[in-house]
Design a protein around this motif. Structure first.
Motif, PDB file in Angstrom:
ATOM      1  N   UNK A  83       0.864  -1.179   0.000  1.00  0.00           N
ATOM      2  CA  UNK A  83       0.000   0.000   0.000  1.00  0.00           C
ATOM      3  C   UNK A  83       0.901   1.230   0.000  1.00  0.00           C
ATOM      4  N   UNK A  84       1.381   1.631  -1.176  1.00  0.00           N
ATOM      5  CA  UNK A  84       2.368   2.711  -1.232  1.00  0.00           C
ATOM      6  C   UNK A  84       1.855   4.046  -0.715  1.00  0.00           C
ATOM      7  N   UNK A  85       0.570   4.316  -0.906  1.00  0.00           N
ATOM      8  CA  UNK A  85       0.037   5.590  -0.419  1.00  0.00           C
ATOM      9  C   UNK A  85       0.040   5.654   1.098  1.00  0.00           C
ATOM     10  N   UNK A  86      -0.388   4.560   1.733  1.00  0.00           N
ATOM     11  CA  UNK A  86      -0.389   4.527   3.191  1.00  0.00           C
ATOM     12  C   UNK A  86       1.034   4.549   3.737  1.00  0.00           C
ATOM     13  N   UNK A  87       1.924   3.766   3.130  1.00  0.00           N
ATOM     14  CA  UNK A  87       3.302   3.728   3.604  1.00  0.00           C
ATOM     15  C   UNK A  87       3.980   5.088   3.434  1.00  0.00           C
ATOM     16  N   UNK A  88       3.709   5.757   2.326  1.00  0.00           N
ATOM     17  CA  UNK A  88       4.328   7.065   2.108  1.00  0.00           C
ATOM     18  C   UNK A  88       3.889   8.061   3.173  1.00  0.00           C
ATOM     19  N   UNK A  89       2.635   7.965   3.598  1.00  0.00           N
ATOM     20  CA  UNK A  89       2.160   8.853   4.664  1.00  0.00           C
ATOM     21  C   UNK A  89       2.831   8.515   5.992  1.00  0.00           C
ATOM     22  N   UNK A  90       3.027   7.235   6.252  1.00  0.00           N
ATOM     23  CA  UNK A  90       3.714   6.831   7.482  1.00  0.00           C
ATOM     24  C   UNK A  90       5.161   7.316   7.470  1.00  0.00           C
ATOM     25  N   UNK A  91       5.830   7.181   6.324  1.00  0.00           N
ATOM     26  CA  UNK A  91       7.207   7.652   6.211  1.00  0.00           C
ATOM     27  C   UNK A  91       7.281   9.168   6.363  1.00  0.00           C
ATOM     28  N   UNK A  92       6.282   9.854   5.824  1.00  0.00           N
ATOM     29  CA  UNK A  92       6.242  11.311   5.951  1.00  0.00           C
ATOM     30  C   UNK A  92       6.113  11.718   7.416  1.00  0.00           C
ATOM     31  N   UNK A  93       5.294  11.000   8.157  1.00  0.00           N
ATOM     32  CA  UNK A  93       5.142  11.292   9.579  1.00  0.00           C
ATOM     33  C   UNK A  93       6.461  11.082  10.316  1.00  0.00           C
ATOM     34  N   UNK A  94       7.173  10.016   9.981  1.00  0.00           N
ATOM     35  CA  UNK A  94       8.479   9.787  10.597  1.00  0.00           C
ATOM     36  C   UNK A  94       9.450  10.910  10.253  1.00  0.00           C
ATOM     37  N   UNK A  95       9.465  11.296   8.990  1.00  0.00           N
ATOM     38  CA  UNK A  95      10.370  12.362   8.548  1.00  0.00           C
ATOM     39  C   UNK A  95      10.049  13.682   9.249  1.00  0.00           C
ATOM     40  N   UNK A  96       8.774  14.048   9.240  1.00  0.00           N
ATOM     41  CA  UNK A  96       8.389  15.325   9.839  1.00  0.00           C
ATOM     42  C   UNK A  96       8.632  15.338  11.344  1.00  0.00           C
ATOM     43  N   UNK A  97       8.353  14.220  11.996  1.00  0.00           N
ATOM     44  CA  UNK A  97       8.643  14.135  13.420  1.00  0.00           C
ATOM     45  C   UNK A  97      10.125  14.286  13.700  1.00  0.00           C
ATOM     46  N   UNK A  98      10.950  13.705  12.827  1.00  0.00           N
ATOM     47  CA  UNK A  98      12.401  13.789  13.014  1.00  0.00           C
ATOM     48  C   UNK A  98      12.906  15.209  12.828  1.00  0.00           C
ATOM     49  N   UNK A  99      12.428  15.906  11.800  1.00  0.00           N
ATOM     50  CA  UNK A  99      12.947  17.254  11.546  1.00  0.00           C
ATOM     51  C   UNK A  99      12.509  18.222  12.639  1.00  0.00           C
ATOM     52  N   UNK A 100      11.312  18.034  13.177  1.00  0.00           N
ATOM     53  CA  UNK A 100      10.892  18.873  14.306  1.00  0.00           C
ATOM     54  C   UNK A 100      11.739  18.557  15.535  1.00  0.00           C
ATOM     55  N   UNK A 101      12.046  17.288  15.749  1.00  0.00           N
ATOM     56  CA  UNK A 101      12.868  16.887  16.889  1.00  0.00           C
ATOM     57  C   UNK A 101      14.281  17.439  16.772  1.00  0.00           C
ATOM     58  N   UNK A 102      14.801  17.552  15.553  1.00  0.00           N
ATOM     59  CA  UNK A 102      16.103  18.188  15.360  1.00  0.00           C
ATOM     60  C   UNK A 102      16.078  19.603  15.929  1.00  0.00           C
ATOM     61  N   UNK A 103      15.048  20.362  15.563  1.00  0.00           N
ATOM     62  CA  UNK A 103      14.947  21.740  16.030  1.00  0.00           C
ATOM     63  C   UNK A 103      14.710  21.856  17.521  1.00  0.00           C
ATOM     64  N   UNK A 104      13.965  20.925  18.081  1.00  0.00           N
ATOM     65  CA  UNK A 104      13.640  20.959  19.507  1.00  0.00           C
ATOM     66  C   UNK A 104      14.754  20.353  20.367  1.00  0.00           C
ATOM     67  N   UNK A 105      15.640  19.581  19.741  1.00  0.00           N
ATOM     68  CA  UNK A 105      16.733  18.911  20.451  1.00  0.00           C
ATOM     69  C   UNK A 105      16.212  18.017  21.583  1.00  0.00           C
ATOM     70  N   UNK A 106      15.096  17.329  21.309  1.00  0.00           N
ATOM     71  CA  UNK A 106      14.499  16.448  22.315  1.00  0.00           C
ATOM     72  C   UNK A 106      15.395  15.271  22.622  1.00  0.00           C
ATOM     73  N   UNK A 107      15.999  14.694  21.580  1.00  0.00           N
ATOM     74  CA  UNK A 107      16.988  13.635  21.764  1.00  0.00           C
ATOM     75  C   UNK A 107      17.908  13.637  20.554  1.00  0.00           C
ATOM     76  N   UNK A 108      19.013  12.931  20.685  1.00  0.00           N
ATOM     77  CA  UNK A 108      20.040  12.954  19.641  1.00  0.00           C
ATOM     78  C   UNK A 108      19.663  12.076  18.451  1.00  0.00           C
TER      79      UNK A 108
END
Length: 204
Positions: A154-179
């Motif tokens: 299900x590429x559409x569903x997986x792409x949305x899941x990957x997007x959530x991981x990516x967006x969560x990671x980039x926000x965490x970079x800015x917040x410095x929540x963890x390394x």
């Protein structure tokens, strides 16, 4: 449907100096905190040159976002070129690109997200909004394309899941929540993709 990427016009030397100065200042200090006087002084040009080249501060902000995005897309393309064959490794190359990019280029997180948050909801017609939306739609479209190439169920569903991981990671970079949030996101993305492949294996 593929997301349309805008063509960037050639810049005069003065415009390039303005954009370089604005890009550094906007990302480091924030859009609202930086006025055109500060940008012009840092670029070594007059305010008239700034307005002649870009028309307005809002247009300069959009140009800043577009040029950062162009550099990011080139960076992603270079990483994808290292993994030409469709599959999990090619999908994960986007996260590899983000790992290589984030420390030097995005220590304060995503420029597009930061700009969208700073403008706020009281400026619905601001030109930043469609530019930010386009950038995020492009990345989602890229994930979907890579997942289809990798024969994800299900590429559409997986792409949305990957997007959530990516967006969560980039926000965490800015917040410095963890390394190393992108390394964590890559590991989780690999697990999801491998589990999907396992579910399609004979006898499973």
């Amino acid at each position: 449907m593929a997301v349309t990427v805008p063509d960037l016009p050639s810049l005069t030397p003065g415009a390039a100096r303005v954009l370089d100065a604005a890009s550094l200042l906007f990302y480091e200090r924030g859009i609202h905190a930086v006025g055109v006087d500060t940008i012009a002084e840092a670029a070594g040009v007059t305010k008239k040159t700034l307005y002649d080249r870009f028309g307005s501060k809002e247009a300069l902000v959009v140009s800043y976002l577009q040029h950062r995005d162009a550099r990011w897309r080139e960076h992603v393309a270079e990483h994808l070129s290292r993994v030409p064959e469709p599959g999990i490794a090619r999908v994960l190359a986007v996260f590899d690109a983000a790992i290589a990019w984030s420390d030097e280029n995005s220590p304060k997180g995503c420029s597009a997200i930061n700009a969208r948050a700073e403008i706020g909801d009281g400026h619905d017609g601001h030109p930043v909004f469609p530019e930010v939306a386009r950038q995020k739609a492009w990345l989602l479209d890229l994930f979907a394309e890579l997942c289809r190439e990798a024969d994800v169920p299900d590429p559409d569903l997986m792409s949305k899941a990957l997007m959530l991981l990516y967006e969560g990671a980039i926000v965490t970079v800015g917040m410095e929540t963890f390394a190393a949030p992108f390394a964590v996101a890559r590991r989780l993305a690999r697990t999801m993709l491998e589990q999907d492949r396992g579910l399609r294996s004979p006898g499973r």
